[in-house]
Design a protein around this motif. Sequence first.
Motif, PDB file in Angstrom:
ATOM      1  N   ASN A 204      21.410  35.338  68.527  1.00  0.00           N
ATOM      2  CA  ASN A 204      20.336  34.407  68.172  1.00  0.00           C
ATOM      3  C   ASN A 204      19.748  33.879  69.473  1.00  0.00           C
ATOM      4  O   ASN A 204      20.434  33.203  70.245  1.00  0.00           O
ATOM      5  CB  ASN A 204      20.849  33.257  67.296  1.00  0.00           C
ATOM      6  CG  ASN A 204      20.929  33.636  65.834  1.00  0.00           C
ATOM      7  OD1 ASN A 204      19.936  34.058  65.237  1.00  0.00           O
ATOM      8  ND2 ASN A 204      22.103  33.518  65.242  1.00  0.00           N
ATOM      9  N   PHE A 205      18.502  34.197  69.712  1.00  0.00           N
ATOM     10  CA  PHE A 205      17.854  33.848  70.972  1.00  0.00           C
ATOM     11  C   PHE A 205      17.656  32.335  71.069  1.00  0.00           C
ATOM     12  O   PHE A 205      17.398  31.656  70.068  1.00  0.00           O
ATOM     13  CB  PHE A 205      16.502  34.549  71.069  1.00  0.00           C
ATOM     14  CG  PHE A 205      15.763  34.280  72.343  1.00  0.00           C
ATOM     15  CD1 PHE A 205      16.231  34.778  73.547  1.00  0.00           C
ATOM     16  CD2 PHE A 205      14.602  33.524  72.349  1.00  0.00           C
ATOM     17  CE1 PHE A 205      15.572  34.528  74.736  1.00  0.00           C
ATOM     18  CE2 PHE A 205      13.920  33.278  73.530  1.00  0.00           C
ATOM     19  CZ  PHE A 205      14.404  33.774  74.724  1.00  0.00           C
ATOM     20  N   GLN A 206      17.780  31.814  72.298  1.00  0.00           N
ATOM     21  CA  GLN A 206      17.543  30.399  72.558  1.00  0.00           C
ATOM     22  C   GLN A 206      16.499  30.254  73.668  1.00  0.00           C
ATOM     23  O   GLN A 206      16.539  30.969  74.662  1.00  0.00           O
ATOM     24  CB  GLN A 206      18.842  29.702  72.990  1.00  0.00           C
ATOM     25  CG  GLN A 206      19.995  29.875  72.016  1.00  0.00           C
ATOM     26  CD  GLN A 206      19.756  29.258  70.656  1.00  0.00           C
ATOM     27  OE1 GLN A 206      18.943  28.329  70.518  1.00  0.00           O
ATOM     28  NE2 GLN A 206      20.446  29.755  69.640  1.00  0.00           N
ATOM     29  N   ARG A 207      15.593  29.320  73.491  1.00  0.00           N
ATOM     30  CA  ARG A 207      14.535  29.100  74.470  1.00  0.00           C
ATOM     31  C   ARG A 207      15.111  28.618  75.797  1.00  0.00           C
ATOM     32  O   ARG A 207      16.205  28.059  75.848  1.00  0.00           O
ATOM     33  CB  ARG A 207      13.532  28.076  73.931  1.00  0.00           C
ATOM     34  CG  ARG A 207      12.840  28.509  72.659  1.00  0.00           C
ATOM     35  CD  ARG A 207      12.114  27.358  71.976  1.00  0.00           C
ATOM     36  NE  ARG A 207      11.070  26.795  72.825  1.00  0.00           N
ATOM     37  CZ  ARG A 207      11.028  25.533  73.212  1.00  0.00           C
ATOM     38  NH1 ARG A 207      11.989  24.687  72.859  1.00  0.00           N
ATOM     39  NH2 ARG A 207      10.027  25.101  73.956  1.00  0.00           N
ATOM     40  N   LYS A 208      14.343  28.803  76.862  1.00  0.00           N
ATOM     41  CA  LYS A 208      14.855  28.417  78.184  1.00  0.00           C
ATOM     42  C   LYS A 208      15.119  26.918  78.257  1.00  0.00           C
ATOM     43  O   LYS A 208      16.041  26.485  78.974  1.00  0.00           O
ATOM     44  CB  LYS A 208      13.892  28.844  79.291  1.00  0.00           C
ATOM     45  CG  LYS A 208      12.538  28.157  79.278  1.00  0.00           C
ATOM     46  CD  LYS A 208      11.645  28.679  80.399  1.00  0.00           C
ATOM     47  CE  LYS A 208      10.286  28.001  80.362  1.00  0.00           C
ATOM     48  NZ  LYS A 208       9.366  28.545  81.398  1.00  0.00           N
ATOM     49  N   GLU A 209      14.372  26.108  77.521  1.00  0.00           N
ATOM     50  CA  GLU A 209      14.607  24.669  77.536  1.00  0.00           C
ATOM     51  C   GLU A 209      16.003  24.340  76.987  1.00  0.00           C
ATOM     52  O   GLU A 209      16.641  23.380  77.430  1.00  0.00           O
ATOM     53  CB  GLU A 209      13.530  23.948  76.729  1.00  0.00           C
ATOM     54  CG  GLU A 209      12.151  23.958  77.360  1.00  0.00           C
ATOM     55  CD  GLU A 209      11.398  25.259  77.188  1.00  0.00           C
ATOM     56  OE1 GLU A 209      10.348  25.444  77.829  1.00  0.00           O
ATOM     57  OE2 GLU A 209      11.865  26.128  76.387  1.00  0.00           O
ATOM     58  N   THR A 210      16.453  25.120  76.015  1.00  0.00           N
ATOM     59  CA  THR A 210      17.803  24.934  75.492  1.00  0.00           C
ATOM     60  C   THR A 210      18.835  25.272  76.552  1.00  0.00           C
ATOM     61  O   THR A 210      19.866  24.599  76.680  1.00  0.00           O
ATOM     62  CB  THR A 210      18.008  25.802  74.243  1.00  0.00           C
ATOM     63  OG1 THR A 210      17.047  25.426  73.245  1.00  0.00           O
ATOM     64  CG2 THR A 210      19.404  25.640  73.678  1.00  0.00           C
ATOM     65  N   VAL A 211      18.566  26.321  77.324  1.00  0.00           N
ATOM     66  CA  VAL A 211      19.469  26.693  78.411  1.00  0.00           C
ATOM     67  C   VAL A 211      19.501  25.590  79.464  1.00  0.00           C
ATOM     68  O   VAL A 211      20.569  25.218  79.965  1.00  0.00           O
ATOM     69  CB  VAL A 211      19.048  28.037  79.028  1.00  0.00           C
ATOM     70  CG1 VAL A 211      19.994  28.435  80.158  1.00  0.00           C
ATOM     71  CG2 VAL A 211      19.016  29.128  77.971  1.00  0.00           C
ATOM     72  N   PHE A 212      18.337  25.035  79.808  1.00  0.00           N
ATOM     73  CA  PHE A 212      18.291  23.930  80.785  1.00  0.00           C
ATOM     74  C   PHE A 212      19.179  22.775  80.319  1.00  0.00           C
ATOM     75  O   PHE A 212      19.938  22.191  81.104  1.00  0.00           O
ATOM     76  CB  PHE A 212      16.863  23.416  80.950  1.00  0.00           C
ATOM     77  CG  PHE A 212      15.893  24.396  81.552  1.00  0.00           C
ATOM     78  CD1 PHE A 212      16.326  25.477  82.306  1.00  0.00           C
ATOM     79  CD2 PHE A 212      14.526  24.239  81.366  1.00  0.00           C
ATOM     80  CE1 PHE A 212      15.432  26.373  82.853  1.00  0.00           C
ATOM     81  CE2 PHE A 212      13.623  25.123  81.911  1.00  0.00           C
ATOM     82  CZ  PHE A 212      14.071  26.196  82.664  1.00  0.00           C
TER      83      PHE A 212
END
Length: 860
Positions: free
Chosen positions: A347-355
């Motif tokens: 399930n892909f997560q946006r880069k903001e979630t990674v930040f």
Amino acid sequence: MQPCSNLAFALSALAIAIKLAPAAMAATPPPLAIPAVAVKAGASALQVRWESGAREARFVITNPDSKPLPPAGWAIYFNSMAGIETGALDGGLALEQVGGALYRLRPGAGFPGVAPGQALTVAYRHTDVLNRISKAPTGPYLVFDDASATGLAIGDYQAGMPGAVPGAAPTPQAIYQRNALADDLPAGALPPIFPTPRSLAPHGGQLRVAAMPRVTAPSSLINEAALAHAIFRRHFSANAGGAAAANVANANANAASAASAASGPPLRLELRPIAGPSSPEAYELRVDPVAGIAIAGNTAAGVAMGLQSLRDLLPVEASAAFDLPALAVSDAPRFPHRGLLLDVSRNFQRKETVFRLLDQMARYKLNTLHFHLTDDEGWRIEIAGIPELTAIGARRGHESGPVATRLEPAYGSGSGVDDPHGGGYYTRADYIEILRYAAARHIDVIPEIEMPGHARAAVKAMEARHRRLEKSRPAEARRYLLSDADDRSVYKSPQLYTDHVMNPGLESTFTFIERVVAEVAALHKRAGVPLKTMHVGGDELPDGAWEKSPRAAALMKRRNIDSTAGLWDYFYDRVATILRKRGLGASGWEEMGARKVMAGGKAKLIPNPVFSRRGFQLYVWNNTEGAEDLAYRLANGGYDVVLAPVTNLYFDMAHNASAEEPGVDWNGPVELDRVYDFIPYDYLRNADIDPARKLGKEGLGDDGRRRIRGLEGTLFTETVRDPALIDYLTMPRMLALAERAWAADPAWATEPDGAKAKVLHRAAWSGFVNALGKRVLPRLDLEDGGVRYRIAPPGLMIEGGRVMANHQLPGLALRYTTDGSDPTMASALVSGPISEHGAIAVAAFDRNGRRGWVSRIDHP
């Protein structure tokens, strides 16, 4: 007991919400507050209900439309993480496996159709025990044969488990007894810094802080100077520090010098050798009533760790003036690798979630993001010159016809290619931004490119590339091909794929790997964040792979390779050579450095001598039956090892056995205490293993002990369709990981006397959970109220005619009702035994009023 409420987490981009049917439950789940997405025009009007027993399940399909559902010419598709018995069903229907975990229900001969207003019950069986709501079918959609390329989402879908395996969920009484293993400690008895530092010496007096400290730092510590201002900003106005930056990533070049305008006590940051520990993250922190605050580190990373410790000394509540205790801290981590795996393929997560996740990791001194970028269900990083990897491999959705232009739906992503978690990838610019964000927080990013198994997204993308170019540029078409068209090997992965393995008999496989490695390394170089190692998979190659591939057979003949085990060695020798040419180390799952042999009629993994002194770093997840000591045997055999045991550090596992708990359970629940109780150098000591099975298990030798590089929590995301569930599954378990990876073994872990060890464990566990409940998590609530960590159900017990209540984390407010309704912030506080009678419901609340699980007990 009261019926359980809805579990409001979204299962698809079309707001297919799972709702639990009424059942007698010990606890009601908290509202996860994950927003639904509006169902699009053109969705099917069908209503579908699913419910199950232990293995038996049924769909109830209602047709509210004015038109009948015809007797032929349609199919309902859905995903299921629980295996299904396919074939003909009663009533003229059939269940078919489309591929992987995608199934469809189709009408057959004699099916009468479903008239308007009619309901149809479809009974079938699963091959797995249905004990968790995550095993319910997800993402259903309807397809008509005469419009076979179009999937119509079934927006009105509900799933419940009234027949779930009884007795699995912990009772309020069992929770009470488990919580009672910790004591409620006064605030003055709590450890002031988290994770536990190597040494902390209190000094006499206090330092008064009534204004933003005056930060001085060399230019090499500009990011750390900005972090210092950010830590104090909650207590003092943002402009009190002059040009203080909003966060580390945005630190401006004048922050350190402009800070001299502040009027608070001095805060000096410096780089210098720290006596004793050689770790680059070693630091010293001193708070002096006269001289102020001083933090020194072996490197900038050490200074940053010291600043996080300083944050812990500040009051939890914002205050315009406060006192800091005078003390001296000398600290360094036990392990150089303190990591967390984030899977963005399933399930892909946006880069903001990674930040956001990187921010949490930095706060608790974790220093490695294991970035699981590719797998069977998605390729999530842009590679220059190979557009199909993202055009095909990063898109999921329904299609018909023999030419694939996307991957099939998985994990409830549904029919549409615009699903934000089924589809998506990081552009090269995105990836560079993530690398720089992590580096500013002293976090290494280790990208994982799965191979040779778990590679279906890449395999199918390269087959599509071959089709695109085979007529116009046949040589170029074969350049990156990963599969042998004549391969007749029969195999099946745990995820039920039969076409997902890279073929080592093709030279193009290694051309592909070399290109991907080169491009990823180039992105790290452009980011100014050199790549040191790459994780190259190695797990779960299914038996049977390569055995009937003509290309693999030809290679084996040329190289005098006598088995597929030898072919494996050839594959990873080539991969390691590719990495070494670019100055990179090879990291991978345990199978990369293991070999399967038969011992006593059972398969056993042993260290593979071919690679034992090649510098491979193995991430060992398997400590289950027969492999309890595998990590130690690999370390003793010459491999560097990162411990990531499924029994203790897999954060995708549900917290407990309740059917409503989010997460998976293929190896059982992982509660907070299971993470805390992990003993890295002697984990067999308190593992749940039959004593007879411990006989003959291998412990760590001196060389093996030196080869344990660290610990890693693991978050695979098959069930994670929203960032809120990342918080829920990782926190507060990440905090126990941080403690165990940073701090030395507590006294209970090395005490040989069992009775003494039990007493020591109670004292240490009490300090840990009290610190979390009274300092660490309240600070997180007030500094960043968006972290939706799991709030466990309270324990309840009737004693002496009164209801006793306790919680896993002392310090969280407990509130109760007597009419069975869910408590709210307006409900009465639990301040002692509850003497009222009725349907008692109790829940814990965080500092922002967010409610956790509700526990219930009848008190007649």
